[in-house]
Enzyme design. Structure first.
Site, short mmCIF file in Angstrom:
data_model
loop_
_atom_site.label_atom_id
_atom_site.label_comp_id
_atom_site.label_asym_id
_atom_site.label_seq_id
_atom_site.Cartn_x
_atom_site.Cartn_y
_atom_site.Cartn_z
N ASP A 8 0.80 -1.24 0.00
CA ASP A 8 0.00 0.00 0.00
C ASP A 8 0.83 1.29 0.00
O ASP A 8 0.54 2.22 0.78
CB ASP A 8 -0.97 0.01 1.19
CG ASP A 8 -1.98 -1.14 1.14
OD1 ASP A 8 -1.91 -1.95 0.22
OD2 ASP A 8 -2.84 -1.20 2.04
N ASP A 46 -4.52 -0.77 -1.80
CA ASP A 46 -5.83 -0.60 -1.19
C ASP A 46 -6.73 0.02 -2.27
O ASP A 46 -6.37 1.05 -2.86
CB ASP A 46 -5.66 0.37 0.00
CG ASP A 46 -6.58 0.06 1.17
OD1 ASP A 46 -6.87 -1.13 1.42
OD2 ASP A 46 -7.00 1.02 1.85
N HIS A 48 -10.66 0.71 -2.88
CA HIS A 48 -12.02 0.65 -2.36
C HIS A 48 -13.05 1.25 -3.32
O HIS A 48 -12.78 2.29 -3.94
CB HIS A 48 -12.12 1.43 -1.04
CG HIS A 48 -11.24 0.91 0.05
ND1 HIS A 48 -11.19 -0.42 0.41
CD2 HIS A 48 -10.37 1.55 0.89
CE1 HIS A 48 -10.35 -0.57 1.43
NE2 HIS A 48 -9.82 0.61 1.72
N HIS A 65 -10.76 6.95 1.57
CA HIS A 65 -9.39 6.85 1.08
C HIS A 65 -9.28 5.77 0.01
O HIS A 65 -10.10 4.85 -0.03
CB HIS A 65 -8.42 6.52 2.23
CG HIS A 65 -8.65 5.14 2.81
ND1 HIS A 65 -9.65 4.86 3.70
CD2 HIS A 65 -8.02 3.96 2.58
CE1 HIS A 65 -9.63 3.58 4.01
NE2 HIS A 65 -8.65 3.00 3.34
N LYS A 90 -6.89 -4.90 -3.06
CA LYS A 90 -7.62 -5.44 -1.90
C LYS A 90 -8.60 -4.43 -1.35
O LYS A 90 -8.44 -3.22 -1.60
CB LYS A 90 -6.64 -5.87 -0.81
CG LYS A 90 -5.80 -4.73 -0.29
CD LYS A 90 -4.67 -5.25 0.57
CE LYS A 90 -3.94 -4.10 1.22
NZ LYS A 90 -4.79 -3.27 2.08
N CYS A 135 -2.03 -2.68 7.58
CA CYS A 135 -1.91 -3.58 6.43
C CYS A 135 -0.58 -4.31 6.38
O CYS A 135 -0.52 -5.47 5.95
CB CYS A 135 -2.20 -2.81 5.15
SG CYS A 135 -3.94 -2.31 5.08
C1 VGL Z 1 -4.77 0.72 5.62
C2 VGL Z 1 -6.37 1.54 7.02
C3 VGL Z 1 -7.33 1.43 6.05
C4 VGL Z 1 -3.34 0.34 5.41
C5 VGL Z 1 -5.72 0.58 4.63
O1 VGL Z 1 -2.91 0.25 4.24
O2 VGL Z 1 -2.64 0.10 6.41
N1 VGL Z 1 -5.10 1.18 6.82
N2 VGL Z 1 -6.98 0.94 4.85
ZN ZN Z 2 -8.36 0.97 3.27
#
Ligand code: VGL
Ligand code: ZN
Length: 192
Positions: A8, A46, A48, A65, A90, A135
């Site tokens: 990420d 990440d 979404h 985000h 993901k 993550c």
């Molecule tokens: C993450 C919070 C929400 C991360 C992703 O990449 O650590 N943290 N989504």
């Molecule tokens: Zn996230």
């Protein structure tokens, strides 16, 4: 065979982003250098939908985000991607979040990362990126659980620290699970 998993490293997790990780951008040059020491590099992203359940407006705990297709969801442009063989996305389905790069949080749906690494005869997985206490931690724990010898590269990772001490607790949790904590210079020094 060893693999580097870049977790990420996206604009929204860097200073100025929607879910900024303090000093998140500092890991990019470290990650770039690490890539040279690996024959196999993959990344997670990440990714979404705009109405994802992890967002506060939908009852989750995070600000909006990494919305699919947004600039915040893109990998940081300074990150070298020529060696990245595959990007595993993901958190793509609304009802369930996915902190780990391997599985959704309910462990029902796999991203394919585990099979991908096993097909490549990978036995050692090095994990780094953002965020250490979410993550990165869950990716490392799943790698360990899948039977990989697993390393967490501390200085190539940063955490969000929603609660002070979260990063340290995450490191302890990884250690307790058998994940080895290393620094990038050790990894680079050991490279052929
Ligand atoms: C993450 C919070 C929400 C991360 C992703 O990449 O650590 N943290 N989504
Ligand atoms: Zn996230």
């Amino acid at each position: 065979m060893r693999a580097l998993v870049l977790v990420d490293i996206q604009n929204d997790f860097c200073p100025g982003g929607a879910l900024a990780v303090p000093e998140g951008d500092r890991i990019v040059p470290v990650a770039n250098k690490l890539e040279d020491a690996f024959d196999l590099v993959v990344a997670t992203q990440d990714w979404h939908p705009p109405d994802h359940s992890s967002f506060a407006e939908n009852g989750g705990i995070w600000p909006v985000h990494c919305v699919q297709g947004s600039s915040g969801a893109e990998l940081v442009p300074q990150l070298k991607t020529d060696k990245v063989e595959h990007v595993f996305q993901k958190g793509i389905e609304k009802p369930v979040d996915s902190y780990s790069g391997f599985f959704d949080n309910d462990h029902q749906r796999s991203t394919g990362l585990g099979d991908y690494l096993k097909e490549r005869q990978v036995d050692e997985v090095y994990v780094c990126g953002l965020a250490t206490d979410y993550c990165v931690k869950f990716t490392a724990l799943d790698a360990r659980q899948l039977g990989f010898k697993t390393y967490f590269i501390e200085d190539a990772s940063r955490g969000v620290e929603v609660q002070p001490g979260d990063v340290q607790r995450a490191v302890e949790e990884m250690k307790a699970a058998g994940v080895e904590v290393v620094q990038s210079d050790e990894v680079l020094g050991a490279s052929p």
